[in-house]
Design a protein around this motif. Structure first.
Motif, PDB file in Angstrom:
ATOM      1  N   LYS A 197      55.997  24.356 -28.556  1.00 37.21           N
ATOM      2  CA  LYS A 197      56.653  23.041 -28.938  1.00 37.21           C
ATOM      3  C   LYS A 197      57.638  24.470 -29.292  1.00 37.21           C
ATOM      4  O   LYS A 197      57.215  25.535 -29.579  1.00 37.21           O
ATOM      5  CB  LYS A 197      56.104  22.938 -30.643  1.00 37.21           C
ATOM      6  N   ARG A 198      58.790  24.061 -29.647  1.00 37.94           N
ATOM      7  CA  ARG A 198      60.140  25.415 -29.763  1.00 37.94           C
ATOM      8  C   ARG A 198      59.169  26.548 -30.886  1.00 37.94           C
ATOM      9  O   ARG A 198      59.723  27.426 -31.341  1.00 37.94           O
ATOM     10  CB  ARG A 198      61.502  24.332 -30.164  1.00 37.94           C
ATOM     11  N   LYS A 199      59.023  25.595 -32.485  1.00 44.40           N
ATOM     12  CA  LYS A 199      58.409  26.359 -33.097  1.00 44.40           C
ATOM     13  C   LYS A 199      57.262  27.908 -33.029  1.00 44.40           C
ATOM     14  O   LYS A 199      57.431  28.701 -33.307  1.00 44.40           O
ATOM     15  CB  LYS A 199      58.064  26.003 -34.151  1.00 44.40           C
ATOM     16  N   ALA A 200      57.103  27.546 -31.436  1.00 41.93           N
ATOM     17  CA  ALA A 200      55.934  28.576 -31.104  1.00 41.93           C
ATOM     18  C   ALA A 200      57.051  29.883 -30.476  1.00 41.93           C
ATOM     19  O   ALA A 200      56.066  31.153 -30.385  1.00 41.93           O
ATOM     20  CB  ALA A 200      54.506  28.395 -30.660  1.00 41.93           C
ATOM     21  N   LEU A 201      58.027  29.467 -30.032  1.00 43.72           N
ATOM     22  CA  LEU A 201      58.243  30.358 -28.880  1.00 43.72           C
ATOM     23  C   LEU A 201      58.845  31.735 -29.457  1.00 43.72           C
ATOM     24  O   LEU A 201      58.819  32.946 -29.376  1.00 43.72           O
ATOM     25  CB  LEU A 201      59.749  30.219 -27.953  1.00 43.72           C
ATOM     26  N   PRO A 202      59.027  32.139 -31.065  1.00 43.56           N
ATOM     27  CA  PRO A 202      59.398  33.640 -31.732  1.00 43.56           C
ATOM     28  C   PRO A 202      57.695  34.223 -31.819  1.00 43.56           C
ATOM     29  O   PRO A 202      58.200  35.081 -32.026  1.00 43.56           O
ATOM     30  CB  PRO A 202      59.710  32.869 -32.974  1.00 43.56           C
ATOM     31  N   TYR A 203      57.032  33.542 -31.266  1.00 46.53           N
ATOM     32  CA  TYR A 203      56.073  34.236 -31.520  1.00 46.53           C
ATOM     33  C   TYR A 203      55.453  34.310 -29.599  1.00 46.53           C
ATOM     34  O   TYR A 203      54.062  35.119 -29.748  1.00 46.53           O
ATOM     35  CB  TYR A 203      54.874  33.892 -32.583  1.00 46.53           C
ATOM     36  N   TYR A 204      55.964  33.882 -29.202  1.00 43.88           N
ATOM     37  CA  TYR A 204      55.404  33.975 -27.850  1.00 43.88           C
ATOM     38  C   TYR A 204      56.231  34.589 -27.083  1.00 43.88           C
ATOM     39  O   TYR A 204      56.785  34.129 -26.020  1.00 43.88           O
ATOM     40  CB  TYR A 204      55.555  32.536 -26.769  1.00 43.88           C
ATOM     41  N   TYR A 205      56.288  35.940 -27.088  1.00 42.35           N
ATOM     42  CA  TYR A 205      57.131  36.967 -25.863  1.00 42.35           C
ATOM     43  C   TYR A 205      56.064  37.437 -25.681  1.00 42.35           C
ATOM     44  O   TYR A 205      55.534  38.133 -25.544  1.00 42.35           O
ATOM     45  CB  TYR A 205      58.574  38.158 -27.057  1.00 42.35           C
ATOM     46  N   GLN A 206      56.019  37.225 -23.748  1.00 43.94           N
ATOM     47  CA  GLN A 206      55.921  38.316 -22.943  1.00 43.94           C
ATOM     48  C   GLN A 206      56.143  39.302 -22.825  1.00 43.94           C
ATOM     49  O   GLN A 206      57.091  40.390 -22.245  1.00 43.94           O
ATOM     50  CB  GLN A 206      56.294  37.858 -21.616  1.00 43.94           C
ATOM     51  N   ALA A 207      54.745  40.167 -22.691  1.00 42.43           N
ATOM     52  CA  ALA A 207      54.888  41.636 -23.045  1.00 42.43           C
ATOM     53  C   ALA A 207      55.605  42.529 -22.031  1.00 42.43           C
ATOM     54  O   ALA A 207      55.404  42.072 -20.678  1.00 42.43           O
ATOM     55  CB  ALA A 207      52.986  41.678 -23.511  1.00 42.43           C
ATOM     56  N   PRO A 208      56.786  42.994 -22.431  1.00 38.32           N
ATOM     57  CA  PRO A 208      56.755  44.314 -21.236  1.00 38.32           C
ATOM     58  C   PRO A 208      55.987  45.336 -20.136  1.00 38.32           C
ATOM     59  O   PRO A 208      54.736  45.257 -20.779  1.00 38.32           O
ATOM     60  CB  PRO A 208      57.441  45.563 -22.251  1.00 38.32           C
ATOM     61  N   MET A 209      56.531  44.598 -19.095  1.00 40.76           N
ATOM     62  CA  MET A 209      55.467  45.032 -17.777  1.00 40.76           C
ATOM     63  C   MET A 209      56.467  46.392 -17.485  1.00 40.76           C
ATOM     64  O   MET A 209      58.003  45.586 -16.906  1.00 40.76           O
ATOM     65  CB  MET A 209      55.031  44.105 -17.088  1.00 40.76           C
ATOM     66  N   PHE A 210      56.087  47.851 -17.250  1.00 34.75           N
ATOM     67  CA  PHE A 210      57.081  48.636 -16.516  1.00 34.75           C
ATOM     68  C   PHE A 210      55.959  49.814 -16.331  1.00 34.75           C
ATOM     69  O   PHE A 210      55.141  49.990 -16.628  1.00 34.75           O
ATOM     70  CB  PHE A 210      58.181  48.994 -17.526  1.00 34.75           C
ATOM     71  N   GLY A 211      56.828  50.759 -15.711  1.00 32.85           N
ATOM     72  CA  GLY A 211      55.524  52.006 -15.047  1.00 32.85           C
ATOM     73  C   GLY A 211      54.217  51.881 -14.517  1.00 32.85           C
ATOM     74  O   GLY A 211      54.787  50.218 -13.221  1.00 32.85           O
ATOM     75  N   ASP A 212      53.534  51.543 -14.767  1.00 33.58           N
ATOM     76  CA  ASP A 212      51.965  51.739 -13.817  1.00 33.58           C
ATOM     77  C   ASP A 212      51.323  50.864 -15.125  1.00 33.58           C
ATOM     78  O   ASP A 212      49.834  50.406 -15.306  1.00 33.58           O
ATOM     79  CB  ASP A 212      51.531  52.753 -14.105  1.00 33.58           C
ATOM     80  N   ILE A 213      52.352  50.107 -16.155  1.00 31.88           N
ATOM     81  CA  ILE A 213      51.253  48.775 -16.710  1.00 31.88           C
ATOM     82  C   ILE A 213      52.199  47.715 -16.214  1.00 31.88           C
ATOM     83  O   ILE A 213      53.343  47.217 -15.798  1.00 31.88           O
ATOM     84  CB  ILE A 213      51.692  49.161 -18.235  1.00 31.88           C
ATOM     85  N   ASN A 214      50.966  46.143 -15.820  1.00 27.57           N
ATOM     86  CA  ASN A 214      51.242  45.789 -15.330  1.00 27.57           C
ATOM     87  C   ASN A 214      50.094  44.589 -15.371  1.00 27.57           C
ATOM     88  O   ASN A 214      49.125  44.531 -16.271  1.00 27.57           O
ATOM     89  CB  ASN A 214      51.655  45.642 -13.325  1.00 27.57           C
ATOM     90  N   ARG A 215      50.242  43.122 -14.598  1.00 29.38           N
ATOM     91  CA  ARG A 215      49.909  42.304 -14.946  1.00 29.38           C
ATOM     92  C   ARG A 215      48.708  41.832 -16.171  1.00 29.38           C
ATOM     93  O   ARG A 215      48.191  41.029 -16.298  1.00 29.38           O
ATOM     94  CB  ARG A 215      48.570  42.157 -13.694  1.00 29.38           C
ATOM     95  N   PHE A 216      49.947  41.793 -17.964  1.00 29.74           N
ATOM     96  CA  PHE A 216      48.870  41.351 -18.662  1.00 29.74           C
ATOM     97  C   PHE A 216      49.783  41.643 -19.333  1.00 29.74           C
ATOM     98  O   PHE A 216      49.620  41.022 -20.594  1.00 29.74           O
ATOM     99  CB  PHE A 216      48.300  43.410 -18.888  1.00 29.74           C
ATOM    100  N   ALA A 217      51.110  40.946 -19.147  1.00 26.60           N
ATOM    101  CA  ALA A 217      52.873  40.725 -19.883  1.00 26.60           C
ATOM    102  C   ALA A 217      51.822  39.120 -20.620  1.00 26.60           C
ATOM    103  O   ALA A 217      52.589  38.457 -21.932  1.00 26.60           O
ATOM    104  CB  ALA A 217      53.519  40.229 -19.155  1.00 26.60           C
ATOM    105  N   ASP A 218      51.081  37.961 -19.995  1.00 32.18           N
ATOM    106  CA  ASP A 218      50.384  36.651 -20.268  1.00 32.18           C
ATOM    107  C   ASP A 218      49.205  36.838 -21.282  1.00 32.18           C
ATOM    108  O   ASP A 218      49.387  36.429 -22.228  1.00 32.18           O
ATOM    109  CB  ASP A 218      50.853  35.239 -19.807  1.00 32.18           C
ATOM    110  N   ILE A 219      48.798  37.976 -20.436  1.00 31.67           N
ATOM    111  CA  ILE A 219      47.738  38.505 -21.815  1.00 31.67           C
ATOM    112  C   ILE A 219      47.604  38.189 -23.241  1.00 31.67           C
ATOM    113  O   ILE A 219      46.760  38.157 -23.865  1.00 31.67           O
ATOM    114  CB  ILE A 219      46.477  38.862 -21.084  1.00 31.67           C
ATOM    115  N   TRP A 220      48.648  39.594 -23.365  1.00 32.64           N
ATOM    116  CA  TRP A 220      48.986  40.508 -24.209  1.00 32.64           C
ATOM    117  C   TRP A 220      49.404  39.193 -25.898  1.00 32.64           C
ATOM    118  O   TRP A 220      49.788  39.344 -26.799  1.00 32.64           O
ATOM    119  CB  TRP A 220      48.812  41.357 -24.450  1.00 32.64           C
ATOM    120  N   SER A 221      50.738  38.694 -24.783  1.00 31.38           N
ATOM    121  CA  SER A 221      51.348  37.257 -25.663  1.00 31.38           C
ATOM    122  C   SER A 221      50.514  36.188 -25.667  1.00 31.38           C
ATOM    123  O   SER A 221      51.119  35.653 -26.904  1.00 31.38           O
ATOM    124  CB  SER A 221      52.401  36.981 -24.542  1.00 31.38           C
TER     125      SER A 221
END
Length: 291
Positions: A197-221
């Protein structure tokens, strides 16, 4: 308004995706947001709320058009780029946002399945021992305890394993679980099939992935949104809507991509990276509040 957000880098795969889902998009009057990843991420919006026999109008939006001075919150060359689609859907007034990957196919009507469970209240203080019916001793007051704001769907076909598991076990078919996630409990949330629902989106920001940090955007969010859901006495559920995932990513490539993140995941929140993540979440909330 129901929005579907899908990121892609593959034109042919996207055509297959739209062909497979079109009838459900028409049925549910979906507004589709396709996020094209790359050097300059952009969105194509297709509105299926019109006459299905008419020509679909495709609108295009740039990163800067959607995000303005908050454009740095979007990280490209990873699937967390779907934040751009989330942002545009929110600005357009979406009540429900569904996130899919471009290589998943519908099984039955997963959109309706998500909508059905999002329209319920579920227990979060007590856990039932079976699906669908409450066993003796389950408190009646807890059976409709909390509003469901987040539905985590599952998959048939290729499951979402990490590289190490896939190299050892291949692609087994685990038993599906269908249940509310108890308050105070975290779980891996894969963003290839979720609805919220719309009200959940402020808390659901896919985590920044860059450099050698990858494939955890959705896990951490997923962990962050579950913490917020608990704080608000809402409910998250898992397993009520299924899709078919038909593509296995290369485990050797993923092993390299996941290397740093695995250690960070084991001690979540301790790496300096997480200061940036928390700062970005606050900026994300600021952006949405102004939208």
């Amino acid at each position: 308004m129901i929005a579907v957000v899908v990121p892609t880098i593959r034109e042919e795969k996207l055509k297959e995706f739209i062909s497979a889902w079109r009838s459900l998009f028409v049925k549910h009057r979906i507004v589709l947001y396709v996020v094209f990843d790359g050097e300059k991420p952009r969105i194509e919006r297709v509105d299926f709320r019109n006459d299905p026999n008419s020509v679909q109008i495709v609108d295009e939006f740039s990163l800067e058009h959607v995000m303005g001075k908050y454009s740095n919150l979007i990280y490209n060359f990873n699937d967390g780029v779907r934040n751009l689609g989330f942002a545009k859907a929110y600005k357009d007034g979406a009540d429900i946002i569904i996130s899919l990957d471009d290589d998943v196919l519908p099984e039955g009507d997963p959109i309706q399945d998500h909508l059905n469970i999002l329209n319920t209240k579920q227990p979060i203080s007590y856990m039932n021992s079976v699906d669908d019916i409450y066993m003796r001793g389950f408190p009646y007051w807890a059976r409709e305890e909390a509003e469901v704001v987040f539905s985590h769907g599952l998959w048939n076909g290729v499951y979402d394993f990490d590289a190490s598991t896939q190299l050892v076990l291949g692609t087994p078919q685990p038993h599906h679980r269908k249940m509310p996630v108890p308050k105070g409990v975290l779980m891996p949330v894969c963003v290839m099939n979720v609805a919220f629902k719309r009200k959940a989106l402020p808390y659901y920001y896919q985590a920044p992935m860059f450099g050698d940090i990858n494939r955890f955007a959705d896990i951490w969010s997923g962990w962050e949104v579950k913490k917020a859901i608990d704080e608000n006495n809402w409910a998250m559920v898992t397993g009520y809507a299924k899709v078919n995932h038909n593509r296995a990513s290369n485990p050797f490539t993923n092993l390299v991509k996941e290397a740093r993140g695995v250690g960070m995941n084991e001690e979540y929140g301790k790496d300096e990276y997480f200061k940036l993540y928390q700062k970005n979440i606050k900026l994300w909330q600021e952006f949405l509040k102004k939208s």
